[in-house]
Design a protein around this motif. Structure first.
Motif, PDB file in Angstrom:
ATOM      1  N   ARG A 100     -46.799  20.408 129.121  1.00  0.00           N
ATOM      2  CA  ARG A 100     -45.448  20.877 129.448  1.00  0.00           C
ATOM      3  C   ARG A 100     -44.580  19.784 130.059  1.00  0.00           C
ATOM      4  NH1 ARG A 100     -46.492  25.738 133.334  1.00  0.00           N
ATOM      5  NH2 ARG A 100     -47.902  24.179 134.175  1.00  0.00           N
ATOM      6  N   TRP A 102     -43.020  17.415 128.890  1.00  0.00           N
ATOM      7  CA  TRP A 102     -41.809  17.066 128.135  1.00  0.00           C
ATOM      8  C   TRP A 102     -40.577  17.822 128.624  1.00  0.00           C
ATOM      9  CZ3 TRP A 102     -39.085  20.610 125.152  1.00  0.00           C
ATOM     10  CH2 TRP A 102     -39.712  21.842 124.942  1.00  0.00           C
ATOM     11  N   TRP A 103     -40.792  18.982 129.293  1.00  0.00           N
ATOM     12  CA  TRP A 103     -39.626  19.674 129.850  1.00  0.00           C
ATOM     13  C   TRP A 103     -39.721  19.920 131.353  1.00  0.00           C
ATOM     14  CZ3 TRP A 103     -39.969  24.608 132.017  1.00  0.00           C
ATOM     15  CH2 TRP A 103     -41.147  25.339 131.751  1.00  0.00           C
ATOM     16  N   GLU A 130     -37.316  21.153 119.654  1.00  0.00           N
ATOM     17  CA  GLU A 130     -38.434  21.210 120.585  1.00  0.00           C
ATOM     18  C   GLU A 130     -39.623  20.410 120.067  1.00  0.00           C
ATOM     19  OE1 GLU A 130     -41.523  24.600 122.171  1.00  0.00           O
ATOM     20  OE2 GLU A 130     -39.378  25.058 122.272  1.00  0.00           O
TER      21      GLU A 130
END
Length: 223
Positions: A100, A102-103, A130
């Motif tokens: 997670r 990446w965000w 995404e």
């Protein structure tokens, strides 16, 4: 009070207790978490030339478990890493990583005369965004990725970015975000001591533009 009404109140109270109890659980790292480097090269978005001395701050957050109904809860500052880009625009910093990141990571980059950043090839919308970001982050944490900084092309743009924010009518190229260093929640929960170099760099730019120092509003909770 009718029994059905009492039962409804009891169920509602139970749900609220469950929500509050679950949302207040201290956040824990993902069990699949590892440690990875973030490897990047910072370049001018217009010319593609390397940018020397860009300050890169990567903030690592934890997210508490969500409560009843999957209502969102606030992320929590965990740690941060910092680096300056070298003569080739390259930097490396290391921190916790999971699928997670990446965000959940917060990445902030500052260089006088430049504004927001994006990964090379990044766009705001469209199918597959995404998936593209996840793949780019895989490169960012293994072989490296190119990061573009948008040059501030006029004195007015420099003043907007460092003091006034963008106007609603301002249009930025795809992939560049509108928040600026003094945008509300820009440095969410980052303690003041982790912002000292950022603060010095921004104060220097403000002085160059004839502005007085201004505190970055990142320190929202004690560490």
């Amino acid at each position: 009070m009718p029994s059905t009404a009492r039962r409804s109140i009891f169920l509602l109270a139970s749900a609220l207790i469950g929500f509050l109890g679950c949302a207040s659980e201290p956040p824990q790292p993902d069990r699949a978490e590892s440690v990875r480097s973030r490897i990047g090269q910072v370049v001018d978005a217009d010319t593609g030339q390397p940018i020397v001395g860009a300050l890169v701050l990567d903030v690592f957050y934890l997210w508490p478990k969500r409560g009843f109904g999957n209502f969102p809860v606030s992320k929590v500052f965990r740690d941060s890493g910092e680096a300056l880009s070298d003569q080739d625009g390259r930097f490396t910093l290391t921190g916790p990583f999971d699928d997670r990141s990446w965000w959940t990571d917060g990445i902030y980059i500052f260089k006088a005369g430049y504004g927001p950043w994006r990964f090379k090839g990044q766009t705001d919308t469209g199918p597959g965004v995404e998936s593209w970001l996840k793949n780019t982050w895989e490169q960012f944490t293994t072989t490296g990725a190119v990061i573009e900084l948008r040059p501030l092309r006029t004195q007015d743009e420099r003043l907007k970015y460092i003091d006034r924010h963008w106007d609603p009518a301002d249009r930025l190229e795809p992939g560049f975000q509108r928040p600026t260093p003094f945008w509300p929640h820009y440095f969410f929960d980052v303690p003041a001591d982790r912002l000292s170099r950022f603060q010095q760099a921004i104060d220097a730019e403000r002085a160059n533009l004839g502005l007085v120092p201004r505190r970055l509003d990142g320190h929202r909770q004690p560490r």
